[in-house]
Enzyme design. Structure first.
Site, PDB file in Angstrom:
ATOM      1  N   TYR A 108       3.470   4.199   1.658  1.00  0.00           N
ATOM      2  CA  TYR A 108       2.269   4.958   2.032  1.00  0.00           C
ATOM      3  C   TYR A 108       2.435   5.484   3.460  1.00  0.00           C
ATOM      4  O   TYR A 108       1.694   5.150   4.379  1.00  0.00           O
ATOM      5  CB  TYR A 108       0.970   4.151   1.860  1.00  0.00           C
ATOM      6  CG  TYR A 108      -0.138   5.074   1.449  1.00  0.00           C
ATOM      7  CD1 TYR A 108      -0.131   5.636   0.177  1.00  0.00           C
ATOM      8  CD2 TYR A 108      -1.135   5.460   2.331  1.00  0.00           C
ATOM      9  CE1 TYR A 108      -1.105   6.554  -0.200  1.00  0.00           C
ATOM     10  CE2 TYR A 108      -2.108   6.373   1.963  1.00  0.00           C
ATOM     11  CZ  TYR A 108      -2.082   6.910   0.699  1.00  0.00           C
ATOM     12  OH  TYR A 108      -3.029   7.812   0.331  1.00  0.00           O
ATOM     13  N   HIS A 125       5.517   5.960  10.414  1.00  0.00           N
ATOM     14  CA  HIS A 125       6.751   5.707   9.648  1.00  0.00           C
ATOM     15  C   HIS A 125       7.772   6.816   9.895  1.00  0.00           C
ATOM     16  O   HIS A 125       8.971   6.549  10.033  1.00  0.00           O
ATOM     17  CB  HIS A 125       6.448   5.684   8.140  1.00  0.00           C
ATOM     18  CG  HIS A 125       5.621   4.523   7.678  1.00  0.00           C
ATOM     19  ND1 HIS A 125       4.331   4.666   7.222  1.00  0.00           N
ATOM     20  CD2 HIS A 125       5.908   3.200   7.598  1.00  0.00           C
ATOM     21  CE1 HIS A 125       3.864   3.480   6.871  1.00  0.00           C
ATOM     22  NE2 HIS A 125       4.787   2.572   7.082  1.00  0.00           N
ATOM     23  N   GLY A 175       8.256  -0.967  13.960  1.00  0.00           N
ATOM     24  CA  GLY A 175       7.171  -0.450  14.786  1.00  0.00           C
ATOM     25  C   GLY A 175       6.619  -1.558  15.669  1.00  0.00           C
ATOM     26  O   GLY A 175       6.545  -2.718  15.275  1.00  0.00           O
ATOM     27  N   GLN A 180       5.574  -9.404  14.396  1.00  0.00           N
ATOM     28  CA  GLN A 180       6.590  -9.227  13.352  1.00  0.00           C
ATOM     29  C   GLN A 180       7.933  -8.837  13.986  1.00  0.00           C
ATOM     30  O   GLN A 180       8.987  -9.364  13.634  1.00  0.00           O
ATOM     31  CB  GLN A 180       6.138  -8.147  12.368  1.00  0.00           C
ATOM     32  CG  GLN A 180       7.207  -7.748  11.370  1.00  0.00           C
ATOM     33  CD  GLN A 180       6.660  -6.856  10.279  1.00  0.00           C
ATOM     34  OE1 GLN A 180       6.128  -7.335   9.300  1.00  0.00           O
ATOM     35  NE2 GLN A 180       6.812  -5.550  10.418  1.00  0.00           N
ATOM     36  N   MET A 184      -1.774   4.095  14.262  1.00  0.00           N
ATOM     37  CA  MET A 184      -1.582   4.474  12.857  1.00  0.00           C
ATOM     38  C   MET A 184      -1.207   3.248  12.019  1.00  0.00           C
ATOM     39  O   MET A 184      -0.434   2.401  12.451  1.00  0.00           O
ATOM     40  CB  MET A 184      -0.498   5.528  12.740  1.00  0.00           C
ATOM     41  CG  MET A 184      -0.967   6.850  13.276  1.00  0.00           C
ATOM     42  SD  MET A 184       0.158   8.157  12.790  1.00  0.00           S
ATOM     43  CE  MET A 184      -0.599   9.515  13.653  1.00  0.00           C
ATOM     44  N   ARG A 199      -3.158   0.855   6.374  1.00  0.00           N
ATOM     45  CA  ARG A 199      -4.455   0.249   6.049  1.00  0.00           C
ATOM     46  C   ARG A 199      -5.635   1.040   6.622  1.00  0.00           C
ATOM     47  O   ARG A 199      -6.782   0.763   6.254  1.00  0.00           O
ATOM     48  CB  ARG A 199      -4.507  -1.204   6.525  1.00  0.00           C
ATOM     49  CG  ARG A 199      -3.626  -2.122   5.677  1.00  0.00           C
ATOM     50  CD  ARG A 199      -3.874  -3.586   5.980  1.00  0.00           C
ATOM     51  NE  ARG A 199      -3.267  -4.466   4.997  1.00  0.00           N
ATOM     52  CZ  ARG A 199      -2.110  -5.126   5.168  1.00  0.00           C
ATOM     53  NH1 ARG A 199      -1.434  -4.998   6.280  1.00  0.00           N
ATOM     54  NH2 ARG A 199      -1.636  -5.904   4.216  1.00  0.00           N
TER      55      ARG A 199
END
Ligand code: PAF
Length: 287
Positions: free
Chosen positions: A32, A37, A147, A153, A184, A187
């Site tokens: 998505y 991205h 990102g 993460q 961005m 979700r």
């Protein structure tokens, strides 16, 4: 751009590329796509000869009451967006091949996963590290781009790479924001118009924090309480955490310095939003 579904075909392609002396950058995603991205893909194509983007909604990293079923998916749209970038392979493995019925392995990174999002989502990072470890073994990248919005993460994967001696360079890409400052995220599509407006509390908090640090504030507790007041002024927003942590090991900071990161997570309605910023630095990137 070529789309590959099979794990064996993916590894075969990578072996050929590596055999020819070229380098591969991997951008792991759950699809998505948004501009954030695409920025990761562009960064990957500047860093390596060939770019692989993986697209896999990883069931292992969702808790039982989380949004696995409703997570936005649109392969046709994602394929056409990736094809417009310098992407060689869109790797879309199937659930059944990634997690065969007798799949029992887990990759876990302790310590750094106990704080921030890890507190609220106990099994989340184990799911992330397990799938990323598999992707590394299948794709065999020289470089991987993550990102910075999911800063924890990024830190967890960086630690996994170091601890498990993978010869992979990990690069953090700065947060990509909407014009009004909202970070961005796939979700964000869950947000109603009103909720989207409330989500801007995060950017407002970050701007406040940067200004306060630039003006000499070093007391982390004081900064957190000011941010608490800013966010609490937005009705319908609940705070998951407001933390000032060390950018290297995510330990809590009492005194803010140039290694400090402000990390925020809130819920706006049903949607969990995250944001963060480096306090001691103009740039949002740090490896
Ligand atoms: O950040 C994400 O989209 C996911 O956590 C990742 C890294 C692709 C693993 O599923």
């Amino acid at each position: 751009m070529q789309t590959i579904h099979s794990l064996a075909d993916m590894t075969c392609w990578s072996n050929e590329v590596i055999g020819s002396g070229s380098t591969i950058a991997l951008v792991p995603t759950m699809g998505y796509f948004h501009e954030g991205h695409l920025e990761l893909m562009r960064s990957a194509s500047r860093l390596a000869d060939r770019v692989v983007v993986s697209l896999f909604v990883n069931s292992l990293q969702f808790g039982p009451s989380e949004d696995l079923a409703s997570y936005p998916r649109d392969l046709a749209r994602d394929s056409s967006m990736a094809a417009d970038e310098n992407v060689d392979i869109l790797f879309v493995p199937t659930d059944i091949e990634m997690y065969e019925p007798d799949f029992n392995a887990r990759v876990r990174v302790d310590g750094i996963t106990d704080t921030l999002c890890g507190k609220q989502r106990p099994a989340h990072f184990e799911g992330v590290t397990t799938v990323v470890a598999k992707l590394f073994n299948i794709v065999k990248p020289h470089i991987t781009v993550f990102g910075q919005k999911d800063f924890q993460q990024f830190c967890v994967i960086r630690k996994m790479i170091r601890d498990l001696n993978w010869d992979i360079e990990i690069v953090a890409h700065p947060i990509v924001r909407e014009e009004d400052g909202l970070a961005m995220s796939s979700r964000n599509t869950y947000l109603s118009r009103e909720e989207r407006g409330k989500g801007l509390c995060l950017h407002k908090a970050i701007q406040h924090a940067k200004k306060r640090f630039d003006n000499g504030l070093t007391d982390a507790e004081l900064l957190k309480s000011e941010i608490h007041d800013i966010i609490s002024a937005y009705s319908g927003v609940s705070i998951d955490y407001i933390s000032v942590v060390d950018k290297n090991n995510l330990s809590d900071k009492e005194v803010i310095d140039s290694n400090s990161v402000l990390a925020l997570a809130v819920r706006v309605g049903q949607t969990r939003l995250m944001d963060n910023c480096f306090l001691g630095n103009d740039t949002e990137t740090s490896n």
